[in-house]
Design a protein around this motif. Sequence first.
Motif, PDB file in Angstrom:
ATOM      1  N   GLU A 353      -3.764  -5.815 -14.692  1.00 26.67           N
ATOM      2  CA  GLU A 353      -5.157  -5.722 -14.245  1.00 26.67           C
ATOM      3  C   GLU A 353      -6.014  -6.714 -15.031  1.00 26.67           C
ATOM      4  O   GLU A 353      -6.098  -6.639 -16.255  1.00 26.67           O
ATOM      5  CB  GLU A 353      -5.664  -4.297 -14.456  1.00 26.67           C
ATOM      6  N   ASP A 355      -9.376  -7.126 -15.057  1.00 22.35           N
ATOM      7  CA  ASP A 355     -10.700  -6.668 -15.476  1.00 22.35           C
ATOM      8  C   ASP A 355     -10.587  -5.656 -16.611  1.00 22.35           C
ATOM      9  O   ASP A 355      -9.888  -4.642 -16.480  1.00 22.35           O
ATOM     10  CB  ASP A 355     -11.428  -6.034 -14.292  1.00 22.35           C
ATOM     11  N   SER A 358     -11.650  -2.050 -15.692  1.00 16.10           N
ATOM     12  CA  SER A 358     -10.670  -1.428 -14.795  1.00 16.10           C
ATOM     13  C   SER A 358      -9.435  -0.993 -15.580  1.00 16.10           C
ATOM     14  O   SER A 358      -8.836   0.049 -15.281  1.00 16.10           O
ATOM     15  CB  SER A 358     -10.278  -2.404 -13.680  1.00 16.10           C
ATOM     16  N   ARG A 359      -9.066  -1.771 -16.590  1.00 15.20           N
ATOM     17  CA  ARG A 359      -7.941  -1.355 -17.444  1.00 15.20           C
ATOM     18  C   ARG A 359      -8.286  -0.056 -18.168  1.00 15.20           C
ATOM     19  O   ARG A 359      -7.461   0.862 -18.272  1.00 15.20           O
ATOM     20  CB  ARG A 359      -7.602  -2.453 -18.455  1.00 15.20           C
ATOM     21  N   GLU A 483     -14.401  -8.182 -25.717  1.00 13.18           N
ATOM     22  CA  GLU A 483     -14.538  -8.304 -24.264  1.00 13.18           C
ATOM     23  C   GLU A 483     -15.019  -6.991 -23.653  1.00 13.18           C
ATOM     24  O   GLU A 483     -15.880  -6.982 -22.758  1.00 13.18           O
ATOM     25  CB  GLU A 483     -13.193  -8.706 -23.655  1.00 13.18           C
ATOM     26  N   ALA A 487     -18.600  -6.327 -21.710  1.00 10.03           N
ATOM     27  CA  ALA A 487     -18.614  -5.774 -20.351  1.00 10.03           C
ATOM     28  C   ALA A 487     -19.332  -4.429 -20.279  1.00 10.03           C
ATOM     29  O   ALA A 487     -19.539  -3.896 -19.185  1.00 10.03           O
ATOM     30  CB  ALA A 487     -17.183  -5.613 -19.843  1.00 10.03           C
TER      31      ALA A 487
END
Length: 529
Positions: A353, A355, A358-359, A483, A487
């Motif tokens: 994945e 993103d 999303s992970r 990261e 996000a």
Amino acid sequence: MTTELLAPLDLAFWHLESPEHPMHLGALAVFEAAPGVQDGPGTPGVRTGVDDEALLDLLATRAAAVPRLRMLVRDVLLPVGGAAWSVDEDFDVRRHVRLVELPPGDFAEEASRLAGELMERPLERGIPPWEMYVLAGGPTGGEAPGGDGSAGGTPPGGRPFAVLVKLHHALADGMRAVAIGAGIFDQIADARAAGTRRARPTPPRSWLPGPWQVADMARNRLGELGRALGIGASVVRASRLDLRGTPALMAGSSGTRQLATAVLPLEGVRQVRKAHGGTVNDVLLATVAGALRRWMLERGEQLPDRDPRSDPRALVPVSGRRPSRARQGTGAGGGSGSGNMLSAYLLGLPVSEPDPLSRLTAVRRSMDRNKKDGPSRGAGAVAVLAGQLHPLAHRLGAPIAGSAARILFDVLVTSVPLPRATLSFGGCPLREIYPMAPLARGQSLAVGLTTYGGQVHVGLVADGKAVPDLGGLAKNMNEELNELLRATAPTDPADAAMATDPAAAVPGERDMSAVPAVPAVSAGADLVG
């Protein structure tokens, strides 16, 4: 003589060991030097403000005061194939504690290199299965493993030293290892000396049941057999016949070990958890997944297809004991609570994945599902299954069981809780502590996590030849958390500053270049938060 039979899972760890796969847990604890420690006049690098032998004497005294560390393993006639913990009547703590002077040079590099060499060696059998080392040396103001001097730096004129602890996995699971190893710290040792808590001796278990117990034992065994069949079926269903995966995670064993570390800000992890739900452990597992993805791309490896079934699988140990129970049973007898009390969850690490959020969502949902189903389902139930087997099965089946890890999971990720209090040794504050987990046959990487002093300390253990670039994975742990922070939608100005400024998110990025080293810890629970 006080004697206690090894619990089934303890016996499994005892027999799973081989020269290439030692089954001991470990931890590298780094301390700041006591005030007044400095170089001698005209003799830089020569310690004058502290006696290294005094540190060794203190370590020996503290370790000898832990009754559990006086126990060794002996074979028994009954049950057939079993073994028991017995007090070592010839116990000599000096066979277990040693002082090692590091050569001149960078403290981080030398301490890590030596820790690797020491952790590669299996513990000696026939004596209590543990060792502790004082690693002393390094120039004034040298950095500790994982440090870059930006946080928790060595005070002017002082220099750090480290204590390396090795405990056989049969002796303790991760939480019990903490309870036993914590006995060296000033706060726990002082409380024990003051008599604030004194363990009650536990009568030895009888190996031969009385006639009134036979019927109950028969009924219990029938119930256990049914439960074992159910757990075994669950493990078989979770096993894989297709062993394709990340080359670095499935390489053959070389018997070498390498250690790399990273330090993450706990407040940043909590910020992500607060914004997206789940637990601190969920965020850390997602960070591991993202770091693996980055690392695989840097290595030029092909990522799995966008299919969760092709992602690498992590075994996430779960302790079956509460912290208060972990502190019990450290006496000579140990009691029923003294053995390994483990189960585990199986988690697909979503490296396919792209993103990061999303992970994290995928990890959180998988862990929620695991917790709902309970630890007796899936490949993680293999630890529970081991507790249902006869001792002879462990003795004879260890070679087969040891080779089965590869078809169950790819990497071990374990969390080890520490006391929340500030800890010290001989008046020297604990600065960093890195857990190290053992590698099973067919495994090239294990990840240990613990929190202390507002930071998450990450200990990465790998086969030295299979994963020579382990330092890159340590660096990517910090990159991935940054990261996730970027996000994460900020909820207040302070959070906004952290989310937009990676330097603020990770104030002291502490990657340790990969160096030969290995095991400490298995067994975990959710970390704080």
